[in-house]
Every structure is written in C-alpha cells, then in structure tokens.
Design a protein around this motif. Structure first.
Motif, PDB file in Angstrom:
ATOM      1  N   ASP A   1       0.811  -1.225   0.000  1.00 10.94           N
ATOM      2  CA  ASP A   1       0.000   0.000   0.000  1.00 10.94           C
ATOM      3  C   ASP A   1       0.838   1.266   0.000  1.00 10.94           C
ATOM      4  O   ASP A   1       0.300   2.367   0.067  1.00 10.94           O
ATOM      5  CB  ASP A   1      -0.963   0.015   1.193  1.00 10.94           C
ATOM      6  CG  ASP A   1      -0.245  -0.165   2.525  1.00 10.94           C
ATOM      7  OD1 ASP A   1       0.994  -0.317   2.517  1.00 10.94           O
ATOM      8  OD2 ASP A   1      -0.920  -0.171   3.564  1.00 10.94           O
ATOM      9  N   GLY A   2       2.167   1.129  -0.083  1.00 10.33           N
ATOM     10  CA  GLY A   2       3.031   2.289  -0.208  1.00 10.33           C
ATOM     11  C   GLY A   2       3.097   3.181   1.011  1.00 10.33           C
ATOM     12  O   GLY A   2       3.432   4.359   0.907  1.00 10.33           O
ATOM     13  N   ASN A   3       2.813   2.615   2.213  1.00 12.17           N
ATOM     14  CA  ASN A   3       2.841   3.433   3.429  1.00 12.17           C
ATOM     15  C   ASN A   3       4.156   3.322   4.182  1.00 12.17           C
ATOM     16  O   ASN A   3       4.281   3.837   5.288  1.00 12.17           O
ATOM     17  CB  ASN A   3       1.672   3.045   4.348  1.00 12.17           C
ATOM     18  CG  ASN A   3       1.844   1.665   4.962  1.00 12.17           C
ATOM     19  OD1 ASN A   3       2.681   0.868   4.516  1.00 12.17           O
ATOM     20  ND2 ASN A   3       1.042   1.360   5.970  1.00 12.17           N
ATOM     21  N   GLY A   4       5.136   2.648   3.601  1.00 14.49           N
ATOM     22  CA  GLY A   4       6.430   2.510   4.251  1.00 14.49           C
ATOM     23  C   GLY A   4       6.559   1.308   5.157  1.00 14.49           C
ATOM     24  O   GLY A   4       7.632   1.056   5.697  1.00 14.49           O
ATOM     25  N   ARG A   5       5.476   0.548   5.360  1.00 20.72           N
ATOM     26  CA  ARG A   5       5.504  -0.663   6.169  1.00 20.72           C
ATOM     27  C   ARG A   5       5.360  -1.889   5.260  1.00 20.72           C
ATOM     28  O   ARG A   5       4.578  -1.894   4.312  1.00 20.72           O
ATOM     29  CB  ARG A   5       4.350  -0.680   7.198  1.00 20.72           C
ATOM     30  CG  ARG A   5       4.451   0.361   8.290  1.00 20.72           C
ATOM     31  CD  ARG A   5       5.615   0.126   9.237  1.00 20.72           C
ATOM     32  NE  ARG A   5       5.666  -1.225   9.749  1.00 20.72           N
ATOM     33  CZ  ARG A   5       4.954  -1.663  10.789  1.00 20.72           C
ATOM     34  NH1 ARG A   5       4.085  -0.857  11.388  1.00 20.72           N
ATOM     35  NH2 ARG A   5       5.084  -2.901  11.214  1.00 20.72           N
ATOM     36  N   ASP A   6       6.095  -2.934   5.593  1.00 17.91           N
ATOM     37  CA  ASP A   6       6.017  -4.157   4.808  1.00 17.91           C
ATOM     38  C   ASP A   6       4.781  -4.967   5.161  1.00 17.91           C
ATOM     39  O   ASP A   6       4.439  -5.102   6.349  1.00 17.91           O
ATOM     40  CB  ASP A   6       7.257  -5.032   5.052  1.00 17.91           C
ATOM     41  CG  ASP A   6       8.502  -4.443   4.419  1.00 17.91           C
ATOM     42  OD1 ASP A   6       8.385  -3.881   3.315  1.00 17.91           O
ATOM     43  OD2 ASP A   6       9.589  -4.548   5.025  1.00 17.91           O
ATOM     44  N   GLU A   7       4.114  -5.507   4.144  1.00 18.03           N
ATOM     45  CA  GLU A   7       3.080  -6.516   4.354  1.00 18.03           C
ATOM     46  C   GLU A   7       3.725  -7.901   4.263  1.00 18.03           C
ATOM     47  O   GLU A   7       4.704  -8.101   3.518  1.00 18.03           O
ATOM     48  CB  GLU A   7       1.971  -6.401   3.302  1.00 18.03           C
ATOM     49  CG  GLU A   7       0.883  -5.404   3.641  1.00 18.03           C
ATOM     50  CD  GLU A   7       1.355  -3.976   3.576  1.00 18.03           C
ATOM     51  OE1 GLU A   7       1.198  -3.247   4.585  1.00 18.03           O
ATOM     52  OE2 GLU A   7       1.880  -3.551   2.530  1.00 18.03           O
ATOM     53  N   LEU A   8       3.183  -8.844   5.020  1.00 11.99           N
ATOM     54  CA  LEU A   8       3.635 -10.231   4.965  1.00 11.99           C
ATOM     55  C   LEU A   8       2.723 -10.989   4.009  1.00 11.99           C
ATOM     56  O   LEU A   8       1.501 -10.977   4.160  1.00 11.99           O
ATOM     57  CB  LEU A   8       3.596 -10.864   6.358  1.00 11.99           C
ATOM     58  CG  LEU A   8       3.890 -12.367   6.436  1.00 11.99           C
ATOM     59  CD1 LEU A   8       5.325 -12.673   6.008  1.00 11.99           C
ATOM     60  CD2 LEU A   8       3.642 -12.875   7.865  1.00 11.99           C
ATOM     61  N   VAL A   9       3.321 -11.634   3.009  1.00  9.36           N
ATOM     62  CA  VAL A   9       2.575 -12.344   1.972  1.00  9.36           C
ATOM     63  C   VAL A   9       2.913 -13.831   2.078  1.00  9.36           C
ATOM     64  O   VAL A   9       4.062 -14.238   1.855  1.00  9.36           O
ATOM     65  CB  VAL A   9       2.947 -11.806   0.571  1.00  9.36           C
ATOM     66  CG1 VAL A   9       2.157 -12.528  -0.513  1.00  9.36           C
ATOM     67  CG2 VAL A   9       2.720 -10.299   0.497  1.00  9.36           C
ATOM     68  N   ILE A  10       1.915 -14.657   2.445  1.00  6.58           N
ATOM     69  CA  ILE A  10       2.134 -16.091   2.647  1.00  6.58           C
ATOM     70  C   ILE A  10       1.382 -16.863   1.570  1.00  6.58           C
ATOM     71  O   ILE A  10       0.152 -16.766   1.481  1.00  6.58           O
ATOM     72  CB  ILE A  10       1.659 -16.542   4.036  1.00  6.58           C
ATOM     73  CG1 ILE A  10       2.372 -15.758   5.141  1.00  6.58           C
ATOM     74  CG2 ILE A  10       1.900 -18.037   4.226  1.00  6.58           C
ATOM     75  CD1 ILE A  10       1.890 -16.111   6.546  1.00  6.58           C
ATOM     76  N   PRO A  11       2.061 -17.632   0.724  1.00  8.93           N
ATOM     77  CA  PRO A  11       1.354 -18.462  -0.255  1.00  8.93           C
ATOM     78  C   PRO A  11       0.631 -19.608   0.441  1.00  8.93           C
ATOM     79  O   PRO A  11       1.211 -20.303   1.282  1.00  8.93           O
ATOM     80  CB  PRO A  11       2.478 -18.983  -1.165  1.00  8.93           C
ATOM     81  CG  PRO A  11       3.706 -18.908  -0.318  1.00  8.93           C
ATOM     82  CD  PRO A  11       3.524 -17.775   0.641  1.00  8.93           C
ATOM     83  N   ILE A  12      -0.652 -19.797   0.107  1.00 17.27           N
ATOM     84  CA  ILE A  12      -1.420 -20.833   0.820  1.00 17.27           C
ATOM     85  C   ILE A  12      -2.052 -21.858  -0.118  1.00 17.27           C
ATOM     86  O   ILE A  12      -2.447 -22.936   0.340  1.00 17.27           O
ATOM     87  CB  ILE A  12      -2.518 -20.214   1.713  1.00 17.27           C
ATOM     88  CG1 ILE A  12      -3.460 -19.315   0.910  1.00 17.27           C
ATOM     89  CG2 ILE A  12      -1.885 -19.437   2.859  1.00 17.27           C
ATOM     90  CD1 ILE A  12      -4.628 -18.766   1.722  1.00 17.27           C
ATOM     91  N   PHE A  13      -2.148 -21.548  -1.426  1.00 19.12           N
ATOM     92  CA  PHE A  13      -2.739 -22.545  -2.320  1.00 19.12           C
ATOM     93  C   PHE A  13      -2.311 -22.261  -3.755  1.00 19.12           C
ATOM     94  O   PHE A  13      -2.398 -21.128  -4.233  1.00 19.12           O
ATOM     95  CB  PHE A  13      -4.268 -22.519  -2.244  1.00 19.12           C
ATOM     96  CG  PHE A  13      -4.929 -23.591  -3.079  1.00 19.12           C
ATOM     97  CD1 PHE A  13      -4.923 -24.920  -2.659  1.00 19.12           C
ATOM     98  CD2 PHE A  13      -5.525 -23.286  -4.284  1.00 19.12           C
ATOM     99  CE1 PHE A  13      -5.508 -25.913  -3.445  1.00 19.12           C
ATOM    100  CE2 PHE A  13      -6.118 -24.265  -5.065  1.00 19.12           C
ATOM    101  CZ  PHE A  13      -6.110 -25.588  -4.641  1.00 19.12           C
TER     102      PHE A  13
END
Length: 262
Positions: A131-143
């Motif tokens: 989202d470009g707010n300077g914080r990392d999102e965690l992306v977990i592949p699940i399927f």
C-alpha cells in the motif's frame, strides 16, 4: 469460442527483500612514539560496543524452492520498525502448516501467526509494501491452483508491531499501481484475465473494481485482439468515477495493458 490453443501456466512469485546484519571493526592501534619526557596521564576510552546479534538464527528465505516441503527461514523487514519474521513449516506438502514468529529488533517474540492449511509446493513467504505506506506486508502463499496462486496477506497499521490478517488475494502476480491500488492479475482461461484492484481499509483488504480482459475470436479460432470492461467489485463508488470513466482509467493501467499484450 477460442479453440486449438495450448495453455501454459506459470505461477510467478515476486523476488524477496532480504537484509543482513552488518559488523564493525575496532580502530587499528595508534603507532607507538618514543619520547624522553613522561607521557601525560589519559583516561582510557570506553570499550567499543559489540554489534548486535541477529534476531534469528534461521537462514534468509530464498526464491521458489525445488522441493515440495519448503525450508524454514527468516525474513527481515527493511521498514523503520525492523521486525524479523521466522517462517517455519510442519505437516506434509499437501497439508502444510506455516507458522510465522515475529521478533522485535531485540529478538523478543511479538506475535505468532499460523496458516493451518497451506498447499503451495515450493512457494515461500515474502515481504512487500503493497500500500506504499512505508511498512512491509507479509505475503504467505497458501494454495497453488493450475494457473493462480492464493496468498494470505498480513498488514500492520502505523507503528504497531502486530500484524492482522487483511484477507486473501489470488492470481499470477501481485502488483502496486501508481494510483495507490493493490493489483492482482488472475488468469481465467486462455487469453482471459480478471485484473482486480484492491485497497486497504484500516487493516482489511477491500475490493474496488475488476478489469475483465476477454479475447476476440476472428471466426477461425484465432485471437484477433482483446476487449476490456470494468465491473464494480464493491468499491466503484469510492473512486468517484462513472462506469464509463472507470473503463477508461482502469483499462489503461499498466497491469491491464500487459495482459492484453500476452
């Protein structure tokens, strides 16, 4: 109907941002100078502070693996809060349990996240500022389906160290747009795509619109081009655009133009 084409699908996983720990060397000793006069008394300098130990002893997470059972690894956030994510896997490739332990810069456990039913052989978790707010999102592949990968997305607000499960996205790739959207390109069939545009509302992902790209049959079973039409996924009103304006804006997005060329 489009016919007589072979279909080749590929799940692409974005590259990972991995940071390491730096070390420091002490200053080299000053050369000794002989003198016939007594040296003045000096106060010894305080000892140099030792570099901090890494928050995790796990190896960094790499790219897509060659084995069905992914290896345990760690992700290091590059945002100002510097959270370390320890990613561990248990169970079997068909019924994988992914557990992510969050550590603060001092190595203390902040939170534990669990995805109990993951079936994405060889895929690894990653960090992305979606989202470009300077914080990392965690992306977990699940399927992993035939063409598209489904991901669980975890999001943290402001300066919070704790992450919230914001929702799931499914597609071949996850992008961010210059207009502030999270963009997911999902293949539906040959030369057909649904390009979804999402936004974060607080800690939750909310769908906005979907650009539907469909092939044009030239009458002989060959593709003569594609069409693009934008449908309301629940958030068109928030854009302030009319349906016609939405067609113009979202069909011109780079992610849509890219799949129309394929």
């Amino acid at each position: 109907m489009v016919r007589n084409f072979a279909v080749c699908y590929l799940a692409a996983v974005s590259t990972l941002l991995i940071s390491g720990c730096s070390s420091h060397q002490g200053d080299a000793p000053a050369p000794t100078v002989e003198s016939t006069t007594p040296a003045p008394e000096t106060t010894p300098a305080p000892p140099t502070e030792a570099p901090p130990e890494p928050a995790s002893e796990l190896p960094p997470c790499g790219d897509i693996g060659t084995t069905a059972m992914p290896s345990d690894c760690q992700l290091q956030s590059r945002d100002p809060l510097g959270v370390t994510f320890e990613v561990r896997h248990t169970g079997s490739p068909a019924h994988l349990v992914t557990t992510v332990t969050l550590l603060d810069p001092g190595g203390a456990v902040v939170q534990t996240l669990v995805e109990p039913e993951a079936n994405a052989p060889g895929a690894v978790a990653k960090l992305r500022d979606l989202d470009g707010n300077g914080r990392d999102e965690l992306v977990i592949p699940i399927f992993l389906a035939t063409a598209n990968m489904r991901y669980a997305i975890y999001h943290a607000s402001g300066n919070s160290l704790e992450y919230h499960r914001a929702g799931e996205l499914a597609g071949i790739g996850i992008d961010t747009s210059a207009t502030g959207y999270v963009v997911v390109s999902a293949r539906t069939e040959y030369a057909s795509w649904d390009v979804e545009f999402w936004k974060f509302a607080a800690d939750d992902l909310t769908p906005i619109v979907t650009a539907q790209v469909r092939p044009i049959d030239d009458g002989t079973g060959k593709v003569a081009g594609t069409t693009c039409a934008v449908i309301d996924s629940g958030g068109l009103e928030t854009t302030g655009l009319t349906p016609a304006q939405a067609d113009t804006q979202f069909c011109a997005e780079p992610a849509v133009a890219r799949v129309r060329r394929n």
